[in-house]
Scaffold this active site. Structure first.
Site, PDB file in Angstrom:
ATOM      1  N   ARG A  95      70.937 -12.901 -64.084  1.00 31.24           N
ATOM      2  CA  ARG A  95      71.414 -12.728 -65.449  1.00 31.24           C
ATOM      3  C   ARG A  95      72.849 -12.185 -65.507  1.00 31.24           C
ATOM      4  NH1 ARG A  95      67.072  -8.206 -66.274  1.00 31.24           N
ATOM      5  NH2 ARG A  95      68.303  -6.333 -65.984  1.00 31.24           N
ATOM      6  N   ARG A 149      82.196 -15.783 -63.794  1.00 29.68           N
ATOM      7  CA  ARG A 149      83.099 -16.606 -64.605  1.00 29.68           C
ATOM      8  C   ARG A 149      84.413 -16.869 -63.897  1.00 29.68           C
ATOM      9  NH1 ARG A 149      82.546 -12.774 -69.002  1.00 29.68           N
ATOM     10  NH2 ARG A 149      80.587 -13.249 -70.058  1.00 29.68           N
ATOM     11  N   ARG A 200      60.308   1.757 -62.521  1.00 26.62           N
ATOM     12  CA  ARG A 200      61.426   2.557 -62.035  1.00 26.62           C
ATOM     13  C   ARG A 200      61.752   3.544 -63.140  1.00 26.62           C
ATOM     14  NH1 ARG A 200      62.737   3.457 -57.203  1.00 26.62           N
ATOM     15  NH2 ARG A 200      64.985   3.579 -57.552  1.00 26.62           N
ATOM     16  N   ARG A 250      75.487   5.039 -62.174  1.00 22.99           N
ATOM     17  CA  ARG A 250      76.623   4.866 -63.078  1.00 22.99           C
ATOM     18  C   ARG A 250      76.871   6.112 -63.907  1.00 22.99           C
ATOM     19  NH1 ARG A 250      73.994   0.238 -67.120  1.00 22.99           N
ATOM     20  NH2 ARG A 250      72.293   1.526 -67.867  1.00 22.99           N
ATOM     21  N   GLU A 292      73.550   8.652 -64.173  1.00 26.17           N
ATOM     22  CA  GLU A 292      72.202   8.073 -64.095  1.00 26.17           C
ATOM     23  C   GLU A 292      71.737   7.995 -62.646  1.00 26.17           C
ATOM     24  OE1 GLU A 292      71.805   4.371 -66.200  1.00 26.17           O
ATOM     25  OE2 GLU A 292      72.639   5.228 -68.038  1.00 26.17           O
ATOM     26  N   TYR A 303      60.544  -6.146 -69.324  1.00 22.01           N
ATOM     27  CA  TYR A 303      61.848  -5.657 -69.772  1.00 22.01           C
ATOM     28  C   TYR A 303      62.282  -6.491 -70.970  1.00 22.01           C
ATOM     29  CZ  TYR A 303      66.581  -4.175 -70.231  1.00 22.01           C
ATOM     30  OH  TYR A 303      67.740  -3.665 -70.768  1.00 22.01           O
ATOM     31  N   ASP A 316      65.088  -6.814 -74.142  1.00 19.80           N
ATOM     32  CA  ASP A 316      66.264  -6.334 -74.858  1.00 19.80           C
ATOM     33  C   ASP A 316      65.892  -6.089 -76.320  1.00 19.80           C
ATOM     34  OD1 ASP A 316      68.396  -6.066 -73.069  1.00 19.80           O
ATOM     35  OD2 ASP A 316      68.719  -8.234 -72.999  1.00 19.80           O
TER      36      ASP A 316
HETATM   37  P1  FAD Z   1      60.160   2.437 -76.551  1.00 17.20           P
HETATM   38  O1  FAD Z   1      61.544   2.614 -77.043  1.00 17.20           O
HETATM   39  O2  FAD Z   1      59.836   2.931 -75.183  1.00 17.20           O
HETATM   40  O3  FAD Z   1      59.189   3.141 -77.603  1.00 17.20           O
HETATM   41  C1  FAD Z   1      57.841   3.440 -77.321  1.00 17.20           C
HETATM   42  C2  FAD Z   1      57.506   4.736 -78.031  1.00 17.20           C
HETATM   43  O4  FAD Z   1      56.123   4.979 -77.925  1.00 17.20           O
HETATM   44  C3  FAD Z   1      58.221   5.935 -77.413  1.00 17.20           C
HETATM   45  O5  FAD Z   1      58.892   6.673 -78.412  1.00 17.20           O
HETATM   46  C4  FAD Z   1      57.081   6.739 -76.790  1.00 17.20           C
HETATM   47  O6  FAD Z   1      57.329   8.124 -76.792  1.00 17.20           O
HETATM   48  C5  FAD Z   1      55.919   6.360 -77.681  1.00 17.20           C
HETATM   49  N1  FAD Z   1      54.620   6.525 -77.050  1.00 17.20           N
HETATM   50  C6  FAD Z   1      54.238   6.051 -75.844  1.00 17.20           C
HETATM   51  N2  FAD Z   1      52.964   6.407 -75.577  1.00 17.20           N
HETATM   52  C7  FAD Z   1      52.536   7.129 -76.650  1.00 17.20           C
HETATM   53  C8  FAD Z   1      51.320   7.801 -76.948  1.00 17.20           C
HETATM   54  N3  FAD Z   1      50.291   7.813 -76.078  1.00 17.20           N
HETATM   55  N4  FAD Z   1      51.199   8.428 -78.132  1.00 17.20           N
HETATM   56  C9  FAD Z   1      52.252   8.461 -79.017  1.00 17.20           C
HETATM   57  N5  FAD Z   1      53.438   7.859 -78.763  1.00 17.20           N
HETATM   58  C10 FAD Z   1      53.586   7.203 -77.599  1.00 17.20           C
HETATM   59  N6  FAD Z   1      68.270  -3.269 -74.690  1.00 17.20           N
HETATM   60  C11 FAD Z   1      69.363  -3.900 -75.181  1.00 17.20           C
HETATM   61  O7  FAD Z   1      69.240  -4.815 -75.994  1.00 17.20           O
HETATM   62  N7  FAD Z   1      70.628  -3.508 -74.787  1.00 17.20           N
HETATM   63  C12 FAD Z   1      70.843  -2.509 -73.883  1.00 17.20           C
HETATM   64  O8  FAD Z   1      71.984  -2.189 -73.539  1.00 17.20           O
HETATM   65  C13 FAD Z   1      69.691  -1.831 -73.339  1.00 17.20           C
HETATM   66  N8  FAD Z   1      69.834  -0.843 -72.440  1.00 17.20           N
HETATM   67  C14 FAD Z   1      68.722  -0.221 -71.934  1.00 17.20           C
HETATM   68  C15 FAD Z   1      68.891   0.803 -71.001  1.00 17.20           C
HETATM   69  C16 FAD Z   1      67.770   1.438 -70.466  1.00 17.20           C
HETATM   70  C17 FAD Z   1      67.952   2.560 -69.467  1.00 17.20           C
HETATM   71  C18 FAD Z   1      66.472   1.024 -70.848  1.00 17.20           C
HETATM   72  C19 FAD Z   1      65.251   1.670 -70.245  1.00 17.20           C
HETATM   73  C20 FAD Z   1      66.304   0.015 -71.775  1.00 17.20           C
HETATM   74  C21 FAD Z   1      67.425  -0.622 -72.330  1.00 17.20           C
HETATM   75  N9  FAD Z   1      67.283  -1.617 -73.304  1.00 17.20           N
HETATM   76  C22 FAD Z   1      68.398  -2.263 -73.791  1.00 17.20           C
HETATM   77  C23 FAD Z   1      65.950  -2.007 -73.811  1.00 17.20           C
HETATM   78  C24 FAD Z   1      65.528  -1.193 -75.061  1.00 17.20           C
HETATM   79  O9  FAD Z   1      65.457   0.171 -74.711  1.00 17.20           O
HETATM   80  C25 FAD Z   1      64.183  -1.709 -75.538  1.00 17.20           C
HETATM   81  O10 FAD Z   1      64.316  -3.033 -76.000  1.00 17.20           O
HETATM   82  C26 FAD Z   1      63.538  -0.900 -76.684  1.00 17.20           C
HETATM   83  O11 FAD Z   1      63.774   0.468 -76.605  1.00 17.20           O
HETATM   84  C27 FAD Z   1      62.050  -1.153 -76.636  1.00 17.20           C
HETATM   85  O12 FAD Z   1      61.421  -0.543 -77.736  1.00 17.20           O
HETATM   86  P2  FAD Z   1      59.865  -0.240 -77.685  1.00 17.20           P
HETATM   87  O13 FAD Z   1      59.491   0.247 -79.024  1.00 17.20           O
HETATM   88  O14 FAD Z   1      59.136  -1.376 -77.108  1.00 17.20           O
HETATM   89  O15 FAD Z   1      59.710   0.919 -76.580  1.00 17.20           O
HETATM   90  N1  UDP Z   2      74.286  -5.308 -60.455  1.00 18.05           N
HETATM   91  C1  UDP Z   2      75.046  -5.049 -59.337  1.00 18.05           C
HETATM   92  N2  UDP Z   2      76.211  -4.352 -59.461  1.00 18.05           N
HETATM   93  C2  UDP Z   2      76.652  -3.902 -60.666  1.00 18.05           C
HETATM   94  C3  UDP Z   2      75.890  -4.185 -61.824  1.00 18.05           C
HETATM   95  C4  UDP Z   2      74.698  -4.881 -61.681  1.00 18.05           C
HETATM   96  O1  UDP Z   2      74.667  -5.424 -58.243  1.00 18.05           O
HETATM   97  O2  UDP Z   2      77.713  -3.257 -60.710  1.00 18.05           O
HETATM   98  C5  UDP Z   2      73.015  -6.047 -60.281  1.00 18.05           C
HETATM   99  C6  UDP Z   2      71.835  -5.106 -60.026  1.00 18.05           C
HETATM  100  O3  UDP Z   2      70.975  -5.750 -59.118  1.00 18.05           O
HETATM  101  C7  UDP Z   2      71.190  -5.011 -61.380  1.00 18.05           C
HETATM  102  C8  UDP Z   2      71.397  -6.439 -61.905  1.00 18.05           C
HETATM  103  O4  UDP Z   2      72.693  -6.787 -61.419  1.00 18.05           O
HETATM  104  O5  UDP Z   2      69.827  -4.686 -61.278  1.00 18.05           O
HETATM  105  C9  UDP Z   2      71.353  -6.549 -63.415  1.00 18.05           C
HETATM  106  O6  UDP Z   2      72.346  -5.714 -63.944  1.00 18.05           O
HETATM  107  P1  UDP Z   2      72.340  -5.249 -65.439  1.00 18.05           P
HETATM  108  O7  UDP Z   2      73.540  -4.413 -65.665  1.00 18.05           O
HETATM  109  O8  UDP Z   2      72.101  -6.437 -66.289  1.00 18.05           O
HETATM  110  O9  UDP Z   2      71.054  -4.350 -65.427  1.00 18.05           O
HETATM  111  P2  UDP Z   2      70.566  -3.210 -66.404  1.00 18.05           P
HETATM  112  O10 UDP Z   2      70.975  -1.942 -65.736  1.00 18.05           O
HETATM  113  O11 UDP Z   2      71.228  -3.421 -67.744  1.00 18.05           O
HETATM  114  O12 UDP Z   2      69.109  -3.448 -66.393  1.00 18.05           O
END
Ligand code: FAD
Ligand code: UDP
Length: 367
Positions: A171, A175, A248, A279, A299, A347, A349
């Protein structure tokens, strides 16, 4: 008796609650954390909106989803352009002409870059890549793999690249233009004022109970509504009867610094294996902040253990097969619907979460 109990106030739960409430259904949202928003929650420190559970950049090519989210906040024009730091060198991401010309002094044109990558692949080209290492070498050759991919990926996933599935790296765009935009999507930005306001608006007028864990009294919660939408971990819901799914986790070390500009960019990836974190996020740059201080988060990626916050599902064959068994159990119980990233062990978005939650709400409303 409520029509719906919604477990979790993250984006999935909040969109479901908003849509069902608008259609006249009564909803109770419970949330085990002391705040709403799940992982998109932002809190204000020194006037800066801090992405507490990891940096979140909204991006989508779907016009309808973009218009939908814009109902809840105004978005700025932020374009994600991370920097990769390898020892004392800085490179642009994703891999593009800026990266190639910086790496190789004799590369100035797209044609030269392609030829150089071809040479770098050399003997190691794989017809059908079997793992992430083979996939990476196919895409960008040996040097970029070693400097910008290997260390970062192994820190992020805690496994050697030749044991990881190839799709993880697929993903990442490659480019042959001077374009540092990390995403290929048509729409992108950060909500001005942070993400929490979005969830607040979605949940306006809906009963929400914070610090309330479904598992503290599941018999009571099961009896309180006609149907449950569960956005927590599906394996936990079924008492880990087939064993726990793997995740993870990430540990965030957040610090306020008495300096105006720490790294000049929102996201800097540390790709060398001897730096323990993956990062550093400097939150103010998401909103072009001019505050006198700055807030950064390092992180650290970690293996998930029972009780930790699960962040990334490990969607390898073993875990996907395990999830399929839980999903089969879930199918049999019509009173509970699993959704979101933990409920579906996927996973997702944010834009996909919105689409899936809206689809579910529509199905429920139309019967
Ligand atoms: P969550 O946000 O996890 O919400 C679930 C909720 O349920 C939580 O508040 C939790 O506390 C609650 N819960 C769980 N179990 C219970 C229980 N037993 N009782 C009561 N409450 C409970 N997406 C993007 O589009 N762009 C990004 O740049 C991006 N960056 C990310 C970076 C990271 C580090 C991570 C982990 C994800 C990222 N995402 C990103 C994805 C994004 O976080 C998710 O799409 C979104 O948060 C999912 O929403 P959700 O409601 O499914 O889950
Ligand atoms: N990745 C990498 N070097 C970087 C950034 C990303 O090798 O500087 C690789 C790494 O394997 C990562 C994958 O590309 O798991 C996807 O990266 P992305 O930033 O999309 O992952 P996110 O952290 O948003 O899940």
């Amino acid at each position: 008796m409520y029509d719906y109990l919604i477990v979790g106030s993250g984006l999935f739960g909040a969109v479901c609650a908003y849509e069902l409430h608008r259609a006249g259904r009564s909803c109770l949202v419970i949330e085990k954390r002391p705040h709403i928003g799940g992982n998109i929650y932002t809190e204000t420190i020194e006037g800066i909106n801090v992405h507490k559970y990891g940096a979140h950049i909204f991006h989508t090519s779907d016009k309808e989803t973009w218009e939908y989210i814009n109902r809840f906040a105004e978005f700025n024009s932020y374009i994600n352009s991370p920097i990769a730091r390898y020892k004392n060198e800085c490179y642009n991401l994703p891999f593009n002409m800026n990266t190639f010309t910086k790496l190789w002094a004799d590369v100035l044109t797209p044609e030269q870059a392609k030829a150089r990558i071809e040479k770098e692949r050399g003997e190691r080209y794989s017809e059908v890549p079997q793992n992430l290492e083979e996939q990476a070498i196919n895409l960008v050759g040996q040097t970029i793999y070693e400097k910008l991919i290997k260390g970062y990926t192994e820190k992020q996933w805690g496994r050697p690249c030749n044991e990881l599935p190839p799709f993880i790296i697929k993903r990442l765009p490659v480019r042959f233009t001077f374009d540092n935009n990390y995403f290929n999507d048509r729409y992108q930005g950060i909500p001005i004022g942070g993400y929490t306001q979005i969830i607040e608006k979605m949940l306006d007028g809906i009963e929400v109970r914070l610090n309330t864990d479904f598992f503290d009294d599941r018999a009571y919660f099961a009896a309180i509504a006609k149907k449950t939408i569960f956005t927590g971990a599906i394996d936990r819901y079924f008492n880990y009867c087939f064993g726990p799914l793997e995740y993870r986790s990430v540990r965030f070390e957040t610090e306020t610094l008495d300096t105006e500009n720490f790294q000049g960019n929102a996201v800097v990836n540390y790709t060398a294996s001897d730096v323990p974190f993956t990062r550093i996020i400097e939150h103010k740059h998401f909103e072009f902040g001019k505050q006198p201080k700055t807030v950064i988060s390092r992180e650290y990626s970690a293996e998930w253990r029972m009780g930790d916050e699960p962040y990334y599902p490990v969607n390898d064959e073993k875990n996907n097969a395990l999830y399929a068994r839980y999903a089969e159990l879930a199918e049999k119980d019509r009173s509970v619907i699993f959704g979101g990233r933990l409920g579906r062990y996927m996973y997702l978005d944010m834009h996909v979460v919105i689409q899936k939650a809206r689809e579910l709400a529509t199905e429920e409303i139309n019967g």
